[in-house]
Write a protein that holds these residues in place. Structure first.
Motif, PDB file in Angstrom:
ATOM      1  N   ILE A  81      76.705 116.597  -7.300  1.00 23.78           N
ATOM      2  CA  ILE A  81      75.686 116.086  -6.595  1.00 23.78           C
ATOM      3  C   ILE A  81      76.443 115.261  -6.065  1.00 23.78           C
ATOM      4  N   ALA A  82      75.539 115.160  -4.552  1.00 24.18           N
ATOM      5  CA  ALA A  82      75.989 114.669  -3.662  1.00 24.18           C
ATOM      6  C   ALA A  82      75.299 114.180  -3.190  1.00 24.18           C
ATOM      7  N   PHE A  83      74.266 113.011  -2.605  1.00 23.46           N
ATOM      8  CA  PHE A  83      73.209 112.581  -2.117  1.00 23.46           C
ATOM      9  C   PHE A  83      73.523 112.042  -0.394  1.00 23.46           C
ATOM     10  N   SER A  84      72.818 112.502   0.614  1.00 22.55           N
ATOM     11  CA  SER A  84      73.123 112.226   1.575  1.00 22.55           C
ATOM     12  C   SER A  84      72.502 110.204   1.648  1.00 22.55           C
ATOM     13  N   ASP A  85      73.208 109.309   3.153  1.00 22.25           N
ATOM     14  CA  ASP A  85      72.843 108.306   3.434  1.00 22.25           C
ATOM     15  C   ASP A  85      70.932 108.353   3.723  1.00 22.25           C
ATOM     16  N   GLU A  86      70.376 109.720   4.835  1.00 23.92           N
ATOM     17  CA  GLU A  86      69.192 109.871   4.613  1.00 23.92           C
ATOM     18  C   GLU A  86      68.206 109.834   3.157  1.00 23.92           C
ATOM     19  N   ALA A  87      68.775 110.859   2.749  1.00 18.68           N
ATOM     20  CA  ALA A  87      67.771 110.693   1.148  1.00 18.68           C
ATOM     21  C   ALA A  87      67.921 109.459   0.265  1.00 18.68           C
ATOM     22  N   ARG A  88      68.816 108.711   0.454  1.00 15.61           N
ATOM     23  CA  ARG A  88      69.585 107.892  -0.801  1.00 15.61           C
ATOM     24  C   ARG A  88      68.032 106.672   0.086  1.00 15.61           C
ATOM     25  N   ILE A  89      67.645 106.514   1.444  1.00 16.80           N
ATOM     26  CA  ILE A  89      67.032 106.194   2.386  1.00 16.80           C
ATOM     27  C   ILE A  89      65.293 105.987   1.860  1.00 16.80           C
ATOM     28  N   LYS A  90      65.166 107.140   2.227  1.00 19.98           N
ATOM     29  CA  LYS A  90      63.908 107.196   1.467  1.00 19.98           C
ATOM     30  C   LYS A  90      63.504 107.042   0.283  1.00 19.98           C
ATOM     31  N   ALA A  91      64.736 107.633  -0.957  1.00 22.26           N
ATOM     32  CA  ALA A  91      64.168 107.450  -2.064  1.00 22.26           C
ATOM     33  C   ALA A  91      64.111 105.361  -2.179  1.00 22.26           C
ATOM     34  N   GLU A  92      64.660 104.907  -1.818  1.00 18.66           N
ATOM     35  CA  GLU A  92      64.538 103.491  -1.635  1.00 18.66           C
ATOM     36  C   GLU A  92      62.413 102.724  -1.124  1.00 18.66           C
ATOM     37  N   LEU A  93      62.787 103.935   0.162  1.00 19.16           N
ATOM     38  CA  LEU A  93      61.624 103.433   0.660  1.00 19.16           C
ATOM     39  C   LEU A  93      60.608 103.780  -0.510  1.00 19.16           C
ATOM     40  N   TYR A  94      60.595 104.886  -1.431  1.00 21.10           N
ATOM     41  CA  TYR A  94      59.527 105.691  -2.267  1.00 21.10           C
ATOM     42  C   TYR A  94      59.432 104.123  -3.184  1.00 21.10           C
ATOM     43  N   ARG A  95      60.758 103.968  -4.195  1.00 23.48           N
ATOM     44  CA  ARG A  95      60.857 103.368  -5.080  1.00 23.48           C
ATOM     45  C   ARG A  95      60.002 101.650  -4.190  1.00 23.48           C
ATOM     46  N   ALA A  96      60.244 101.160  -3.082  1.00 21.39           N
ATOM     47  CA  ALA A  96      59.140 100.292  -2.879  1.00 21.39           C
ATOM     48  C   ALA A  96      57.090 100.474  -2.596  1.00 21.39           C
ATOM     49  N   THR A  97      57.414 101.830  -1.609  1.00 23.78           N
ATOM     50  CA  THR A  97      55.828 101.860  -2.015  1.00 23.78           C
ATOM     51  C   THR A  97      54.876 102.342  -3.140  1.00 23.78           C
ATOM     52  N   GLU A  98      55.961 102.541  -4.422  1.00 23.08           N
ATOM     53  CA  GLU A  98      55.103 103.095  -5.419  1.00 23.08           C
ATOM     54  C   GLU A  98      55.700 101.199  -6.127  1.00 23.08           C
ATOM     55  N   GLN A  99      56.049 100.895  -6.083  1.00 18.37           N
ATOM     56  CA  GLN A  99      55.989  99.340  -6.737  1.00 18.37           C
ATOM     57  C   GLN A  99      55.230  98.243  -5.941  1.00 18.37           C
ATOM     58  N   VAL A 100      54.209  98.489  -4.360  1.00 13.46           N
ATOM     59  CA  VAL A 100      53.731  97.752  -3.304  1.00 13.46           C
ATOM     60  C   VAL A 100      52.240  98.167  -4.467  1.00 13.46           C
ATOM     61  N   ARG A 101      51.870  99.848  -4.897  1.00 15.43           N
ATOM     62  CA  ARG A 101      51.184 101.078  -5.190  1.00 15.43           C
ATOM     63  C   ARG A 101      50.716 100.260  -6.642  1.00 15.43           C
ATOM     64  N   THR A 102      51.232 100.288  -7.393  1.00 14.22           N
ATOM     65  CA  THR A 102      51.374  99.551  -9.033  1.00 14.22           C
ATOM     66  C   THR A 102      51.212  98.242  -8.473  1.00 14.22           C
ATOM     67  N   ALA A 103      51.674  97.122  -7.541  1.00 17.99           N
ATOM     68  CA  ALA A 103      51.755  96.186  -7.945  1.00 17.99           C
ATOM     69  C   ALA A 103      49.909  95.251  -8.437  1.00 17.99           C
ATOM     70  N   PRO A 104      49.688  94.213  -8.903  1.00 20.15           N
ATOM     71  CA  PRO A 104      48.729  93.974  -9.041  1.00 20.15           C
ATOM     72  C   PRO A 104      47.734  92.996  -7.981  1.00 20.15           C
ATOM     73  N   ASP A 105      46.563  93.098  -7.796  1.00 19.83           N
ATOM     74  CA  ASP A 105      45.596  92.994  -6.148  1.00 19.83           C
ATOM     75  C   ASP A 105      45.831  91.697  -6.051  1.00 19.83           C
ATOM     76  N   VAL A 106      45.267  91.451  -5.256  1.00 21.18           N
ATOM     77  CA  VAL A 106      45.805  89.866  -4.778  1.00 21.18           C
ATOM     78  C   VAL A 106      43.587  88.993  -5.349  1.00 21.18           C
ATOM     79  N   ARG A 107      43.898  88.282  -6.576  1.00 19.32           N
ATOM     80  CA  ARG A 107      43.558  87.671  -7.117  1.00 19.32           C
ATOM     81  C   ARG A 107      42.623  86.164  -5.927  1.00 19.32           C
ATOM     82  N   GLN A 108      41.942  86.798  -5.997  1.00 16.15           N
ATOM     83  CA  GLN A 108      40.747  85.605  -4.923  1.00 16.15           C
ATOM     84  C   GLN A 108      40.598  84.663  -5.230  1.00 16.15           C
ATOM     85  N   GLU A 109      40.438  84.180  -6.869  1.00 17.82           N
ATOM     86  CA  GLU A 109      40.034  82.672  -7.053  1.00 17.82           C
ATOM     87  C   GLU A 109      41.210  81.639  -6.608  1.00 17.82           C
TER      88      GLU A 109
END
Length: 94
Positions: free
Chosen positions: A33-61
């Motif tokens: 199987i071969a992935f296009s460059d566009e698919a690789r970029i979208k996968a990287e963007l998806y992983r980054a957004t998932e990391q941001v979503r699962t990151a802990p909230d800002v600690r206000q203290e």
């Protein structure tokens, strides 16, 4: 005058015929199987957004603590600036 039919009524019928399967050569047994460059970029963007979503909230203290420290004019010195610069360089792998 007579009109003879030249082909089938359905013009797509010649394209719908299944082709004969060709046997695999012994060397062709593996799939790939071969992935296009566009698919690789979208996968990287998806992983980054998932990391941001699962990151802990800002600690206000901690934010309030740092604001209080930054209000003190004696807090920002060479040691603090050097520490911040080191952390930024670590973040960007410099």
């Amino acid at each position: 005058m007579t009109i003879d039919r030249l082909g089938p009524i359905d013009p797509l019928s010649k394209y719908n015929k299944p082709e004969k399967n060709q046997p695999l050569n012994p060397g062709q047994g593996k799939d790939s199987i071969a992935f296009s460059d566009e698919a690789r970029i979208k996968a990287e963007l998806y992983r980054a957004t998932e990391q941001v979503r699962t990151a802990p909230d800002v600690r206000q203290e901690r934010v309030a603590e740092m604001k209080k420290k930054l209000e003190d004019p004696n807090y920002i010195n060479d040691r603090v600036v050097s520490g911040v610069a080191d952390r930024i360089m670590e973040l960007f792998d410099i």
